[in-house]
Design an enzyme around this catalytic site. Structure first.
Site, PDB file in Angstrom:
ATOM      1  N   GLN A 138       0.596 -11.004  -3.087  1.00 47.81           N
ATOM      2  CA  GLN A 138      -0.813 -10.664  -2.884  1.00 47.81           C
ATOM      3  C   GLN A 138      -1.424 -10.240  -4.208  1.00 47.81           C
ATOM      4  O   GLN A 138      -0.760  -9.577  -5.003  1.00 47.81           O
ATOM      5  CB  GLN A 138      -0.933  -9.491  -1.915  1.00 47.81           C
ATOM      6  CG  GLN A 138      -0.442  -9.787  -0.511  1.00 47.81           C
ATOM      7  CD  GLN A 138      -0.574  -8.557   0.372  1.00 47.81           C
ATOM      8  OE1 GLN A 138      -0.168  -7.471  -0.009  1.00 47.81           O
ATOM      9  NE2 GLN A 138      -1.129  -8.744   1.554  1.00 47.81           N
ATOM     10  N   LYS A 161     -13.245  -4.497   8.281  1.00 48.68           N
ATOM     11  CA  LYS A 161     -12.948  -5.321   7.105  1.00 48.68           C
ATOM     12  C   LYS A 161     -13.894  -6.503   6.973  1.00 48.68           C
ATOM     13  O   LYS A 161     -14.573  -6.872   7.933  1.00 48.68           O
ATOM     14  CB  LYS A 161     -11.499  -5.798   7.149  1.00 48.68           C
ATOM     15  CG  LYS A 161     -11.110  -6.465   8.460  1.00 48.68           C
ATOM     16  CD  LYS A 161      -9.632  -6.880   8.462  1.00 48.68           C
ATOM     17  CE  LYS A 161      -9.306  -7.693   9.691  1.00 48.68           C
ATOM     18  NZ  LYS A 161      -8.091  -8.472   9.574  1.00 48.68           N
ATOM     19  N   CYS A 193       0.786  -1.233   0.000  1.00 51.06           N
ATOM     20  CA  CYS A 193       0.000   0.000   0.000  1.00 51.06           C
ATOM     21  C   CYS A 193       0.823   1.291   0.000  1.00 51.06           C
ATOM     22  O   CYS A 193       0.473   2.210  -0.735  1.00 51.06           O
ATOM     23  CB  CYS A 193      -1.057   0.012   1.098  1.00 51.06           C
ATOM     24  SG  CYS A 193      -0.701  -0.979   2.521  1.00 51.06           S
ATOM     25  N   HIS A 209      -5.590  -1.227  -4.384  1.00 52.10           N
ATOM     26  CA  HIS A 209      -6.040  -0.154  -3.509  1.00 52.10           C
ATOM     27  C   HIS A 209      -6.944   0.764  -4.301  1.00 52.10           C
ATOM     28  O   HIS A 209      -6.576   1.228  -5.372  1.00 52.10           O
ATOM     29  CB  HIS A 209      -4.833   0.577  -2.926  1.00 52.10           C
ATOM     30  CG  HIS A 209      -4.004  -0.331  -2.071  1.00 52.10           C
ATOM     31  ND1 HIS A 209      -2.916  -1.002  -2.560  1.00 52.10           N
ATOM     32  CD2 HIS A 209      -4.162  -0.729  -0.790  1.00 52.10           C
ATOM     33  CE1 HIS A 209      -2.417  -1.768  -1.594  1.00 52.10           C
ATOM     34  NE2 HIS A 209      -3.153  -1.630  -0.517  1.00 52.10           N
ATOM     35  N   ASP A 219      -3.169  -7.822  -4.863  1.00 52.10           N
ATOM     36  CA  ASP A 219      -3.510  -6.630  -4.102  1.00 52.10           C
ATOM     37  C   ASP A 219      -4.106  -5.546  -4.992  1.00 52.10           C
ATOM     38  O   ASP A 219      -3.829  -5.496  -6.184  1.00 52.10           O
ATOM     39  CB  ASP A 219      -2.207  -6.103  -3.468  1.00 52.10           C
ATOM     40  CG  ASP A 219      -2.455  -5.401  -2.157  1.00 52.10           C
ATOM     41  OD1 ASP A 219      -3.632  -5.283  -1.761  1.00 52.10           O
ATOM     42  OD2 ASP A 219      -1.483  -4.970  -1.535  1.00 52.10           O
ATOM     43  N   ARG A 262       7.299 -11.096   5.091  1.00 54.06           N
ATOM     44  CA  ARG A 262       7.004 -10.907   6.516  1.00 54.06           C
ATOM     45  C   ARG A 262       7.736 -11.952   7.328  1.00 54.06           C
ATOM     46  O   ARG A 262       7.861 -13.106   6.913  1.00 54.06           O
ATOM     47  CB  ARG A 262       5.495 -11.023   6.760  1.00 54.06           C
ATOM     48  CG  ARG A 262       4.749  -9.939   5.990  1.00 54.06           C
ATOM     49  CD  ARG A 262       3.267 -10.002   6.215  1.00 54.06           C
ATOM     50  NE  ARG A 262       2.613  -9.042   5.327  1.00 54.06           N
ATOM     51  CZ  ARG A 262       1.313  -8.892   5.247  1.00 54.06           C
ATOM     52  NH1 ARG A 262       0.519  -9.617   6.005  1.00 54.06           N
ATOM     53  NH2 ARG A 262       0.789  -8.004   4.428  1.00 54.06           N
ATOM     54  N   HIS A 288      -8.449  -1.390   0.725  1.00 53.19           N
ATOM     55  CA  HIS A 288      -7.487  -2.437   0.355  1.00 53.19           C
ATOM     56  C   HIS A 288      -8.328  -3.656   0.044  1.00 53.19           C
ATOM     57  O   HIS A 288      -9.229  -3.965   0.801  1.00 53.19           O
ATOM     58  CB  HIS A 288      -6.591  -2.860   1.526  1.00 53.19           C
ATOM     59  CG  HIS A 288      -5.886  -1.766   2.239  1.00 53.19           C
ATOM     60  ND1 HIS A 288      -4.514  -1.710   2.295  1.00 53.19           N
ATOM     61  CD2 HIS A 288      -6.334  -0.716   2.943  1.00 53.19           C
ATOM     62  CE1 HIS A 288      -4.158  -0.666   3.019  1.00 53.19           C
ATOM     63  NE2 HIS A 288      -5.236  -0.044   3.432  1.00 53.19           N
TER      64      HIS A 288
END
Length: 633
Positions: free
Chosen positions: A364, A451, A317, A368, A366, A346, A497
């Site tokens: 991911q 979320k 992000c 945004h 991902d 991570r 997200h």
RNA sequence: GCCGGCUUAGCUCAGUGGUAGAGCUCCCGAUUUGUAAUCGGAUGGUCGUCAGUUCAAGUCUGACAGUCGGCUCCA
């Protein structure tokens, strides 16, 4: 607060209480847990016992013991349990005062029980259950007597923290299961054995899809050519949908300056879950020059604050926010949807790593979405639609939706209260679209916003979070981004997200188990295998191969000097969707004889052109294998 | 990270402190096969790593690594 397994067990208990048969089984299992504790106490008179609830598929009991148990102890404990069951001792319930309960438990030196007693709210009935010599603080209910337990088995030993708190005493947990009959137990154990065959870690090796190599590192996945096909097909599928829904794809680097993550707040707040930063050379030299002692350098390393350098990105992000911030934005161009298959790293604890489901580097799917407040509801609907398309296409209907809300009593959340309420309601409304039962989880929200999480089970029954949709009030403020509204004034956009697969690795892992390796044709790494009956047919097989290849169908020719039966066996075990046998008959008719995975015994013969049409249709429509039809979500 | 188990050939696994094994795979021959395993041969090992005990360690002990089952964690 209760966490993890025990919490899930309690929740399950509540859900299952509605089903009478399940309820009886729960009572049976909890009673078996008491028998387990009684047996352990006979073998270890100094043992302290904590709690022993029924779980979804069995029961456990936690003990503080003078020595570590091994698998061998389970046999001895089981034998002791058998003798208690044979004695058919009744479960006697006694309702007592708090003082009496305390006195009895103290007399038995059961300190954990005393602490549990203190946790029971004032005014609640306190009951003890007695079976033979064994006395337990327990709300019940139980079966009539130990003889009612007909079929049980102890399964495993595990360490666990008292009250799920890692700062407290570690206890030993014994897991077991019990069923109404030996037949049910055997069936369950057999099912578990079968489930292990579907385990993605096992199938990953068998089908040669991915590799975890100790020299490369724990939790870091190497995708083989076959696994790469699978993953790339999933990615293309999603990319098509992203395009339809008006996303823009971007690519950002794997590392970024520490300052970026200091602004986003990821560093140092989550530093324990990140790989160590890459220090600038000058920064190391400065630290060494300025430090008075080695301890001071150590301190700096530990704090990781006053340093410059780079960080392997734990999230995408911040980089997407910087892309947003690179231009002056108008309200007219919102929503801006930036998508990336972004790889993040991570530092997961070593004990938590496993297969593809918990890794240290993952990609991911991902995106945004930067939008105005009035666009949030519409965007959420779009996200849900995407998730629905994915689950439907893959025939995954066995998932649950968790609406993760803030805990109004806590002050850890940022952002305007009215905005939270609005967003939480928007998430609830959006979740309704899925026609799936959803549960609301208070306190599960991220500190920056509520979320929606999508949770599926693996073959062993463990739950994993896959997709997620999160509303974020935090990053837009931290990075001070804005857009110019129709009033010519700057406004802060809202960020969503979302990652429908969550992580490609975890998703692939669960997908392997979902299909048991029998992927839909469009996902299968090898779609067709041509089996020439004898050497003289290889030339014709090569001819067919060229035609299939031209039609972008992934195929191979098994031209080994093996018998047909042997080649068929290999193809079946490699889970090839379509096996095409080519011999002289087929050659003269310009056809192939199909042996499909779903109907291995219907030996239809198809002209090549018809075969290609058939396969292309199945691929292009992303049809599910026969076995999964009707299971569409 | 914590508790416990496991680690022997590419894979699946045997192996009583005393010479390192099998099946499958791979490779080489022979076989040319019509819907789930053709036959024969050869190759393949620092028994996870490093220490220790012992005349002798795959086997016993310890540390470390990896892995499995849990616990804790999961922005």
């Amino acid at each position: 607060m209760l966490r993890g397994f025990y919490q899930r067990a309690i929740l399950k208990n509540k859900i299952m209480a509605s089903n009478d048969e399940q309820n009886q089984l729960q009572i049976l299992r909890h009673s078996a847990a008491h028998v387990l504790a009684a047996a352990v106490l006979r073998l270890f008179p100094d043992a302290k016992y904590d709690i022993g609830p029924a779980t979804e598929n069995g029961f456990f009991y936690d003990f503080d013991l003078p020595r570590s148990l091994t698998e061998k102890d389970l046999t001895a404990i089981e034998a002791e349990m058998q003798s208690i069951i044979a004695a058919n001792e009744p479960f006697e319930r006694m309702e007592v005062s708090r003082a009496t309960a305390r006195q009895k438990m103290q007399a038995l030196h059961q300190s954990y029980k005393c602490e549990r007693l203190d946790a029971i709210p004032e005014g609640e009935v306190i009951s003890l259950y007695k079976t033979g010599d064994f006395l337990d603080l327990c709300h019940g209910p139980h079966v009539k007597s130990t003889g009612c337990i007909k079929a049980f088995k102890l399964l495993s030993i595990a360490g666990c923290y008292y009250r799920g708190d890692e700062t407290r005493q570690q206890l030993q947990r014994i897991y077991g299961t019990a069923f109404a009959s030996q037949q049910d137990l055997d069936q369950y154990l057999q099912r578990m054995e079968q489930a292990k065959e579907r385990d993605h870690r096992k199938l990953g090796v068998k089908l040669n899809l991915f590799l975890i190599d100790s020299l490369v590192g724990q939790g870091l996945i190497l995708w083989t050519p076959k696994g790469t096909i699978l993953r790339k097909q999933l990615q293309s599928f999603l990319e098509e949908e992203l395009d339809k829904q008006g996303y823009d794809q971007v690519i950002t680097p794997h590392i970024g300056k520490l300052d970026l993550f200091k602004v986003s707040g990821h560093y140092p707040y989550y530093k324990d879950s990140q790989f160590h930063p890459i220090w600038d050379r000058e920064c190391i030299e400065r630290a060494v020059d300025q430090a008075q002692s080695l301890d001071e350098i150590k301190e700096r390393v530990r704090d990781k604050m006053d340093i410059d350098g780079f960080l392997l990105k734990p999230m995408n992000c911040p980089m997407h926010v910087r892309l947003y911030a690179s231009q002056k934005r108008s309200y007219r161009e919102l929503p801006l949807r930036l998508a990336e298959f972004g790889t993040v790293y991570r530092w997961e604890q070593s004990g938590e790593l496993g297969g593809l489901t918990r890794v240290r580097g993952f990609t991911q799917d991902d995106a945004h979405i930067f939008c105005r407040e009035d666009q949030v509801a519409g965007e959420l609907k779009g996200c849900l639609k995407l998730i629905n398309i994915i689950f439907t296409t893959l025939g995954m209907s066995d998932y649950r939706v968790r609406i993760s809300l803030r805990d109004p009593a806590s002050d850890k959340y940022i952002g305007d209260s009215a905005l939270w309420e609005k967003s939480e309601q928007a998430l609830r409304d959006a979740a309704k679209q899925l026609d799936k039962p959803s549960t609301e989880a208070i306190g599960e929200a991220a500190f920056y916003g509520p979320k929606l999480d999508f949770i599926v089970r693996d073959v062993l029954g463990r739950e994993w979070q896959l997709g997620t949709i999160q509303i974020d009030y935090n990053l837009p403020y931290r990075f001070k981004i804005n857009y110019v509204g129709s009033d010519n004034q700057p406004h802060v956009p809202i960020m969503i997200h979302r990652a429908p697969f969550g992580s490609m690795e975890r998703f692939c892992g669960l997908l392997i188990e979902h299909f048991g390796g029998d992927f839909p044709l469009w996902l299968a790494p090898e779609q067709v295998r041509l089996l020439p009956i004898k050497d003289t047919c290889i030339a014709y097989a090569d001819e067919v191969y060229a035609l299939l290849k031209q039609a972008k169908i992934r195929c191979s020719v098994d031209d080994r000097a093996e018998t047909l039966n042997s080649k068929i066996r290999s193809a079946e075990s490699d889970k090839i969707p379509y096996v095409c046998i080519v011999g002289e008959k087929e050659q003269s008719a310009h056809s192939v004889s199909i042996r499909s995975r779903c109907q291995p015994h219907s030996n239809g013969t198809y002209p090549i052109e018809q075969l290609i049409t058939l396969l292309r249709n199945e691929i292009d429509q992303r049809l599910l294998p026969e076995a999964f039809k009707g299971k569409k979500a």
